[in-house]
Design a protein around this motif. Sequence first.
Motif, PDB file in Angstrom:
ATOM      1  N   LEU A  62       6.621  31.336  78.240  1.00  0.00           N
ATOM      2  CA  LEU A  62       7.446  30.342  78.929  1.00  0.00           C
ATOM      3  C   LEU A  62       7.628  29.096  78.072  1.00  0.00           C
ATOM      4  CD1 LEU A  62       6.016  30.714  82.538  1.00  0.00           C
ATOM      5  CD2 LEU A  62       8.253  31.484  81.725  1.00  0.00           C
ATOM      6  N   ALA A  63       6.551  28.670  77.392  1.00  0.00           N
ATOM      7  CA  ALA A  63       6.646  27.508  76.501  1.00  0.00           C
ATOM      8  C   ALA A  63       7.570  27.819  75.327  1.00  0.00           C
ATOM      9  CB  ALA A  63       5.262  27.113  75.990  1.00  0.00           C
ATOM     10  N   PHE A  64       7.454  29.016  74.778  1.00  0.00           N
ATOM     11  CA  PHE A  64       8.295  29.436  73.658  1.00  0.00           C
ATOM     12  C   PHE A  64       9.769  29.401  74.052  1.00  0.00           C
ATOM     13  CE2 PHE A  64      10.549  32.664  71.210  1.00  0.00           C
ATOM     14  CZ  PHE A  64      10.242  32.281  69.914  1.00  0.00           C
ATOM     15  N   LEU A  65      10.041  29.797  75.283  1.00  0.00           N
ATOM     16  CA  LEU A  65      11.419  29.843  75.772  1.00  0.00           C
ATOM     17  C   LEU A  65      11.912  28.483  76.292  1.00  0.00           C
ATOM     18  CD1 LEU A  65      11.256  33.286  77.610  1.00  0.00           C
ATOM     19  CD2 LEU A  65      12.328  32.773  75.402  1.00  0.00           C
ATOM     20  N   LYS A  66      11.087  27.457  76.118  1.00  0.00           N
ATOM     21  CA  LYS A  66      11.422  26.086  76.517  1.00  0.00           C
ATOM     22  C   LYS A  66      11.645  25.934  78.020  1.00  0.00           C
ATOM     23  CE  LYS A  66      13.510  24.886  72.074  1.00  0.00           C
ATOM     24  NZ  LYS A  66      14.671  24.343  71.392  1.00  0.00           N
ATOM     25  N   VAL A  67      10.884  26.679  78.797  1.00  0.00           N
ATOM     26  CA  VAL A  67      10.939  26.548  80.249  1.00  0.00           C
ATOM     27  C   VAL A  67      10.265  25.231  80.615  1.00  0.00           C
ATOM     28  CG1 VAL A  67      10.105  27.539  82.421  1.00  0.00           C
ATOM     29  CG2 VAL A  67      10.975  29.031  80.614  1.00  0.00           C
ATOM     30  N   ARG A  68      10.889  24.478  81.487  1.00  0.00           N
ATOM     31  CA  ARG A  68      10.329  23.184  81.897  1.00  0.00           C
ATOM     32  C   ARG A  68       8.934  23.371  82.502  1.00  0.00           C
ATOM     33  NH1 ARG A  68      15.082  22.736  84.871  1.00  0.00           N
ATOM     34  NH2 ARG A  68      13.774  22.370  86.680  1.00  0.00           N
ATOM     35  N   GLY A  91       1.067  25.235  73.191  1.00  0.00           N
ATOM     36  CA  GLY A  91       2.246  24.579  72.638  1.00  0.00           C
ATOM     37  C   GLY A  91       2.898  25.364  71.519  1.00  0.00           C
ATOM     38  N   VAL A  92       4.197  25.389  71.561  1.00  0.00           N
ATOM     39  CA  VAL A  92       4.972  26.057  70.526  1.00  0.00           C
ATOM     40  C   VAL A  92       5.916  25.012  69.961  1.00  0.00           C
ATOM     41  CG1 VAL A  92       6.593  27.915  70.021  1.00  0.00           C
ATOM     42  CG2 VAL A  92       4.852  28.244  71.780  1.00  0.00           C
ATOM     43  N   ASP A  93       5.668  24.616  68.711  1.00  0.00           N
ATOM     44  CA  ASP A  93       6.542  23.601  68.122  1.00  0.00           C
ATOM     45  C   ASP A  93       7.757  24.272  67.476  1.00  0.00           C
ATOM     46  OD1 ASP A  93       5.807  24.484  65.562  1.00  0.00           O
ATOM     47  OD2 ASP A  93       4.325  22.896  65.298  1.00  0.00           O
ATOM     48  N   GLU A  94       8.683  23.470  67.018  1.00  0.00           N
ATOM     49  CA  GLU A  94       9.935  23.991  66.463  1.00  0.00           C
ATOM     50  C   GLU A  94       9.698  24.861  65.226  1.00  0.00           C
ATOM     51  OE1 GLU A  94      13.473  24.878  67.462  1.00  0.00           O
ATOM     52  OE2 GLU A  94      12.377  23.414  68.641  1.00  0.00           O
ATOM     53  N   ASP A  95       8.733  24.482  64.370  1.00  0.00           N
ATOM     54  CA  ASP A  95       8.423  25.298  63.192  1.00  0.00           C
ATOM     55  C   ASP A  95       7.945  26.695  63.595  1.00  0.00           C
ATOM     56  OD1 ASP A  95       9.117  23.293  61.441  1.00  0.00           O
ATOM     57  OD2 ASP A  95       7.050  22.587  61.151  1.00  0.00           O
ATOM     58  N   GLN A  96       7.084  26.758  64.618  1.00  0.00           N
ATOM     59  CA  GLN A  96       6.592  28.045  65.092  1.00  0.00           C
ATOM     60  C   GLN A  96       7.725  28.874  65.703  1.00  0.00           C
ATOM     61  OE1 GLN A  96       3.624  26.339  67.641  1.00  0.00           O
ATOM     62  NE2 GLN A  96       1.948  26.990  66.287  1.00  0.00           N
ATOM     63  N   GLU A  98      10.911  28.721  64.910  1.00  0.00           N
ATOM     64  CA  GLU A  98      11.741  29.201  63.796  1.00  0.00           C
ATOM     65  C   GLU A  98      11.061  30.362  63.072  1.00  0.00           C
ATOM     66  OE1 GLU A  98      12.862  25.965  61.236  1.00  0.00           O
ATOM     67  OE2 GLU A  98      13.677  24.819  62.912  1.00  0.00           O
ATOM     68  N   ALA A  99       9.749  30.255  62.864  1.00  0.00           N
ATOM     69  CA  ALA A  99       9.013  31.320  62.182  1.00  0.00           C
ATOM     70  C   ALA A  99       9.051  32.608  63.005  1.00  0.00           C
ATOM     71  CB  ALA A  99       7.571  30.893  61.930  1.00  0.00           C
ATOM     72  N   ALA A 100       8.943  32.496  64.321  1.00  0.00           N
ATOM     73  CA  ALA A 100       8.982  33.674  65.179  1.00  0.00           C
ATOM     74  C   ALA A 100      10.354  34.333  65.165  1.00  0.00           C
ATOM     75  CB  ALA A 100       8.601  33.295  66.607  1.00  0.00           C
ATOM     76  N   ALA A 101      11.398  33.559  64.896  1.00  0.00           N
ATOM     77  CA  ALA A 101      12.755  34.108  64.862  1.00  0.00           C
ATOM     78  C   ALA A 101      13.035  34.880  63.566  1.00  0.00           C
ATOM     79  CB  ALA A 101      13.776  32.991  65.025  1.00  0.00           C
ATOM     80  N   LEU A 102      12.264  34.633  62.511  1.00  0.00           N
ATOM     81  CA  LEU A 102      12.516  35.285  61.220  1.00  0.00           C
ATOM     82  C   LEU A 102      12.485  36.812  61.287  1.00  0.00           C
ATOM     83  CD1 LEU A 102      10.668  32.872  58.786  1.00  0.00           C
ATOM     84  CD2 LEU A 102      13.145  33.126  59.108  1.00  0.00           C
ATOM     85  N   PRO A 103      11.467  37.417  61.902  1.00  0.00           N
ATOM     86  CA  PRO A 103      11.479  38.885  61.972  1.00  0.00           C
ATOM     87  C   PRO A 103      12.718  39.422  62.703  1.00  0.00           C
ATOM     88  CG  PRO A 103       9.306  38.060  62.519  1.00  0.00           C
ATOM     89  CD  PRO A 103      10.228  36.865  62.443  1.00  0.00           C
ATOM     90  N   ALA A 104      13.144  38.739  63.764  1.00  0.00           N
ATOM     91  CA  ALA A 104      14.333  39.187  64.490  1.00  0.00           C
ATOM     92  C   ALA A 104      15.556  39.102  63.592  1.00  0.00           C
ATOM     93  CB  ALA A 104      14.542  38.344  65.748  1.00  0.00           C
ATOM     94  N   LEU A 106      15.551  39.317  60.371  1.00  0.00           N
ATOM     95  CA  LEU A 106      15.383  40.363  59.370  1.00  0.00           C
ATOM     96  C   LEU A 106      15.805  41.733  59.905  1.00  0.00           C
ATOM     97  CD1 LEU A 106      14.238  40.495  56.466  1.00  0.00           C
ATOM     98  CD2 LEU A 106      12.086  41.194  57.468  1.00  0.00           C
ATOM     99  N   LEU A 107      15.515  41.965  61.183  1.00  0.00           N
ATOM    100  CA  LEU A 107      15.847  43.245  61.802  1.00  0.00           C
ATOM    101  C   LEU A 107      17.276  43.277  62.359  1.00  0.00           C
ATOM    102  CD1 LEU A 107      12.464  43.833  63.620  1.00  0.00           C
ATOM    103  CD2 LEU A 107      13.280  44.935  61.524  1.00  0.00           C
ATOM    104  N   GLY A 108      17.966  42.152  62.254  1.00  0.00           N
ATOM    105  CA  GLY A 108      19.371  42.115  62.652  1.00  0.00           C
ATOM    106  C   GLY A 108      19.634  41.883  64.125  1.00  0.00           C
ATOM    107  N   GLY A 109      18.633  41.436  64.876  1.00  0.00           N
ATOM    108  CA  GLY A 109      18.854  41.193  66.296  1.00  0.00           C
ATOM    109  C   GLY A 109      18.482  39.788  66.686  1.00  0.00           C
ATOM    110  N   PRO A 110      19.137  39.237  67.699  1.00  0.00           N
ATOM    111  CA  PRO A 110      18.808  37.884  68.139  1.00  0.00           C
ATOM    112  C   PRO A 110      17.473  37.846  68.876  1.00  0.00           C
ATOM    113  CG  PRO A 110      20.411  38.836  69.602  1.00  0.00           C
ATOM    114  CD  PRO A 110      20.191  39.830  68.478  1.00  0.00           C
ATOM    115  N   LEU A 111      16.810  36.729  68.810  1.00  0.00           N
ATOM    116  CA  LEU A 111      15.556  36.512  69.537  1.00  0.00           C
ATOM    117  C   LEU A 111      15.850  35.528  70.655  1.00  0.00           C
ATOM    118  CD1 LEU A 111      12.487  37.086  69.612  1.00  0.00           C
ATOM    119  CD2 LEU A 111      12.190  35.028  68.245  1.00  0.00           C
ATOM    120  N   ILE A 112      15.440  35.849  71.845  1.00  0.00           N
ATOM    121  CA  ILE A 112      15.676  34.944  72.956  1.00  0.00           C
ATOM    122  C   ILE A 112      14.946  33.643  72.705  1.00  0.00           C
ATOM    123  CG2 ILE A 112      15.310  34.597  75.427  1.00  0.00           C
ATOM    124  CD1 ILE A 112      15.463  37.623  75.741  1.00  0.00           C
ATOM    125  N   GLY A 113      15.577  32.531  72.998  1.00  0.00           N
ATOM    126  CA  GLY A 113      14.918  31.230  72.854  1.00  0.00           C
ATOM    127  C   GLY A 113      15.616  30.412  71.926  1.00  0.00           C
TER     128      GLY A 113
END
Length: 113
Positions: A62-68, A91-96, A98-104, A106-113
């Motif tokens: 929920l934190a990763f997805l920026k849920v209030r 807590g999930v900061d912006e750097d984390q 962005e890093a979590a989005a990298l594998p997505a 790389l695999l050619g798919g969007p990551l929610i969030g």
Amino acid sequence: MARKIAGDAWQQAPGEDLIFSQRHGGMIESRGFSRTFDGPIKRAGLRRITVRPARHACGTLLAFLKVRPKVAQAILRHSQLSMTMDSCTHGVDEDQREAAALPADLLGGPLIG
């Protein structure tokens, strides 16, 4: 689904809207909940995880997805917002994020969030 399976044997108080219930309705004790929780986990072929770490994972997601925070508090059913903020939403900061989005990427798919 459980209500349909139980048919006339279903016994749940009016207005009681439970996500997990005993086989024939009504609240289940915590030990029974763990057994109920294990079934879908096993059917999905996932590694067994207890309810508490699953709640922590949900809070972190929920934190990763920026849920209030107040919305996360309601989802996790905490009486105090501080409980949600201190113990479940790591807590999930912006750097984390962005890093979590990298594998997505790389695999050619969007990551929610």
